[in-house]
Design an enzyme around this catalytic site. Structure first.
Site, PDB file in Angstrom:
ATOM      1  N   SER A   1      36.517  14.858   3.956  1.00 33.69           N
ATOM      2  CA  SER A   1      36.202  16.378   4.605  1.00 33.69           C
ATOM      3  C   SER A   1      34.984  16.866   3.804  1.00 33.69           C
ATOM      4  O   SER A   1      34.351  18.238   4.131  1.00 33.69           O
ATOM      5  CB  SER A   1      37.333  17.162   4.282  1.00 33.69           C
ATOM      6  OG  SER A   1      37.630  17.121   2.690  1.00 33.69           O
TER       7      SER A   1
ATOM      8  N   HIS B   1      36.511  13.304  11.015  1.00 41.09           N
ATOM      9  CA  HIS B   1      37.295  14.082   9.895  1.00 41.09           C
ATOM     10  C   HIS B   1      38.287  14.873  11.154  1.00 41.09           C
ATOM     11  O   HIS B   1      38.234  15.788  11.767  1.00 41.09           O
ATOM     12  CB  HIS B   1      36.253  15.335   9.611  1.00 41.09           C
ATOM     13  CG  HIS B   1      37.186  16.297   8.567  1.00 41.09           C
ATOM     14  ND1 HIS B   1      36.628  17.435   8.528  1.00 41.09           N
ATOM     15  CD2 HIS B   1      38.165  16.129   7.940  1.00 41.09           C
ATOM     16  CE1 HIS B   1      37.698  18.205   7.682  1.00 41.09           C
ATOM     17  NE2 HIS B   1      38.456  17.201   7.374  1.00 41.09           N
TER      18      HIS B   1
ATOM     19  N   GLU C   1      35.888  16.588  13.492  1.00 46.15           N
ATOM     20  CA  GLU C   1      34.415  16.774  13.346  1.00 46.15           C
ATOM     21  C   GLU C   1      33.748  15.162  13.439  1.00 46.15           C
ATOM     22  O   GLU C   1      34.280  14.351  12.746  1.00 46.15           O
ATOM     23  CB  GLU C   1      34.309  17.466  12.080  1.00 46.15           C
ATOM     24  CG  GLU C   1      34.708  18.933  12.183  1.00 46.15           C
ATOM     25  CD  GLU C   1      34.398  19.407  10.718  1.00 46.15           C
ATOM     26  OE1 GLU C   1      33.834  20.652  10.900  1.00 46.15           O
ATOM     27  OE2 GLU C   1      34.727  18.898   9.669  1.00 46.15           O
TER      28      GLU C   1
ATOM     29  N   ASN D   1      34.689  23.188   6.748  1.00 48.24           N
ATOM     30  CA  ASN D   1      35.082  23.526   5.395  1.00 48.24           C
ATOM     31  C   ASN D   1      33.873  24.472   4.719  1.00 48.24           C
ATOM     32  O   ASN D   1      33.936  25.042   3.891  1.00 48.24           O
ATOM     33  CB  ASN D   1      35.256  22.203   4.639  1.00 48.24           C
ATOM     34  CG  ASN D   1      36.466  21.813   4.794  1.00 48.24           C
ATOM     35  OD1 ASN D   1      37.422  22.389   5.424  1.00 48.24           O
ATOM     36  ND2 ASN D   1      36.780  20.542   4.447  1.00 48.24           N
TER      37      ASN D   1
END
Length: 608
Positions: A442, A463, A475, A513
């Protein structure tokens, strides 16, 4: 427009919600109209004031339409509707506010204009009338200081759409008298809203956190790191938000967002608040969002919510080229994420090898998948036969050697670069030529995993989000070395496992993130600065921003150690002082307060 000749009766000095019976709303745009509706439905006499006759007519029409819908849905009788409509009168002059108990100003975010309104009201209303500004960017203190009665001036920030949104921020300056704050706070509660008290600084609580996040999303789009559709989908599907950030900027108004950010940057000096240049470019071009018919997206007409195709809209079914055939998948790891990913692939019909570090861990991992599938049977989401078929497609292994024949190997081990690189070295030796090698990291660089192999072109990031069986987002992270057919393969696989893939480049945080954790870090800084409490901030973001969880609830679920590690990676990659982890977060982690998993983080939890 109704030009009332007999003003409303004068009321006593305001000290409670009950004393604020007559309310003037100055500015009948979208927000003013919504506030007027909330007040009239709650039984207040409302004086709507706008210099534009069209705006006043629009406000009346909007109230008529909203109450008609309520009657049709049997939430209101015809008589109640008539009473509501009778309580709303519109005027074109501020003199109509002469006997109001409370005046709420919601004119455009221009200080000179607001100051002019307040100066005029000083000469019109009673000395005990409370004057509230709806600003979320300009200084309430400055407006109060230039008023004849600064003690009665405060901020009253509703959220759009006012009838639906529960949050109201009550903003006091150092000059505001406590009785005025108490009266308006009581009014907000009587309206069925959740008031949060805040001090005077740009953005207050909710927008102070929200606009920094929106600004970073705009900058991400401007840098061409990801498409507008992928940025918005990532935040909706990865964080459960009701709207993506770029669509939200269009709803708020690009020009409004720029104004708020300018004020925030002037106050904080934090580069994360410096408006992304694209906001200025769009605003100067008149592309201010939905109200203009075009902003980040293009709309059917000015004011419409319907997005239409434009030059940036991806082509439906765009072909990325031929991918590699995938029928078998290896998943390395035995934790929650690895088990969830293995379950997702098995449910989609893939043969799965789940490799753990020991026979015991391998058996336990497959058992965990069985329990998850059993819960789905209990809830009627699949049959017992389906469960057995899916579980039969999962082979528990205690060695990566069983990955020799898989078409796709997915690594889901600890978030430690050295551990991942060692694993990729082994996968390089074990997996057959042409197998795609994917990491679920991540925050770590995918290319560093790729360089641990002799075939970096076969390595890509996938991800997944936790819990993998429920979360729709993946992702897809390309490095500068990833082959086109590897990218096409993973996109196809995502479709087959019923996930929504978003493309992004190989940089810290990817999309979700990189946008989420600076927002969480800024929430911690608010607490450090004693600006607002944990509960106030969590309530503000859930009620005002539509977030499924407040930032501190989310931090405790994610784990403070995990959050700190991600924030350190972001800070190291982008070298922006505003991304430096909050000292409070570092102190809590050092003390072993890691969130729910340890029983204490920002809050304390009962031990199971």
């Amino acid at each position: 427009m109704d030009r009332q000749s007999t003003p409303p009766s004068q009321s006593a000095s305001p000290s409670s919600a009950n004393s604020l019976q007559t309310v003037a709303v100055v500015g009948l745009g979208t927000m003013g109209t919504g506030i007027a509706e909330v007040l009239t439905r709650a039984g207040h006499e409302v004086i709507g004031i706008d210099i534009s006759e069209a705006a006043a007519r629009g406000a009346v029409a909007a109230l008529e339409a909203a109450t008609a819908r309520s009657v049709a849905r049997e939430r209101m009788t015809e008589q109640e509707r008539s009473d509501v409509l009778a309580r709303f009168r519109t005027f074109g002059d501020l003199q109509a506010a002469a006997h109001a108990d409370l005046v709420i100003e919601v004119v455009p975010e221009d200080y000179a204009l607001k100051q002019q309104v307040f100066a005029s009201l000083d000469a019109i209303v009673r000395p005990d009338t409370i004057l509230a500004t709806g600003t979320n960017a300009l200084s309430v203190t400055r407006l109060a200081a230039e008023s004849q009665h600064p003690e009665r001036v405060l901020g009253l920030h509703f959220f759009n759409p006012a009838p639906a949104m529960k949050l109201v921020e009550v903003v006091s300056s150092v000059l505001t008298a406590p009785p005025a704050v108490e009266a308006v706070t009581a009014l907000a509660r009587a309206l069925g809203k959740e008031p949060v008290t805040a001090g005077d600084r740009p953005g207050f609580v909710a927008d102070g956190l929200l606009f920094g996040y929106l600004n970073q999303a705009a900058a991400m789009y401007e840098a061409k790191y990801a498409s507008r559709e992928d940025i918005d989908a990532a935040m909706r599907l990865g964080c459960g938000l009701p709207m993506g950030p770029l669509a939200l900027l269009d709803l708020i108004g690009v020009d409004t967002a720029r104004t708020v950010l300018e004020a925030m940057y002037a106050a904080s000096g934090d580069r994360l608040h410096a408006p992304a240049p694209v906001l200025g470019h769009l605003a100067e071009a008149g592309l201010t969002g939905r109200k203009a018919g075009r902003g980040f997206y293009t709309y059917e007409a000015p004011g419409s919510a319907a997005v239409v195709r434009d030059a940036q809209t991806p082509l439906d079914g765009a072909h990325l080229g031929e991918g590699r055939p995938v029928s078998s998948v290896g998943v390395a790891g035995s934790g929650t994420m690895a088990c969830g990913i293995a379950q997702v692939f098995a449910q989609a019909g893939f043969d799965v090898v789940l490799a753990a570090r020991s026979p015991e861990k391998a058996v336990a991992a497959k058992a965990a998948i069985g329990k998850s599938l059993s819960r789905m049977v209990d809830r009627g989401r699949m049959t017992a036969e389906n469960r057995e078929e899916i579980l039969a497609r999962v082979t528990a292994a205690d060695s990566l050697e069983d990955f020799a024949g898989v078409d796709l190997a997915v690594e889901a081990v600890a978030e430690d670069l050295a551990v991942k690189q060692s694993l990729f070295e082994r996968l390089d030796k074990i997996c057959k030529p042409g197998a795609v090698l994917a990491t679920t990291t991540s925050s770590l660089p995918v290319v560093a995993c790729a360089k641990a192999t002799s075939r970096p072109q076969d390595v890509i990031g996938m991800h997944f989000f936790n819990p993998a069986p429920a979360m729709k987002l993946v992702e897809v992270v390309r490095t500068v070395l990833t082959a086109d057919d590897v990218h096409a393969t993973v996109r196809e696989v995502c479709t087959r496992i019923r996930k929504h893939p978003v493309d992004c480049g190989d940089r810290a945080g990817f999309i979700v993130n990189a946008l989420l954790f600076p927002y969480l870090n800024n929430a911690i800084k608010m607490v450090e600065e004693h600006y607002a409490s944990l509960d106030e901030i969590d309530a503000a973001m859930k009620l005002g921003g539509g977030y499924p969880m407040g930032p501190f609830e989310l931090l405790d679920v994610v784990g403070l150690d995990v959050s700190l590690a991600i924030e350190k990676v972001l800070h190291k990659e982008f070298r922006d002082p505003g991304l430096a982890p909050s000292p409070l977060l570092e102190h809590l982690v050092a003390a072993g307060c890691l969130g729910r998993k340890t029983g204490r983080g920002f809050r304390e939890y009962a031990r199971k």
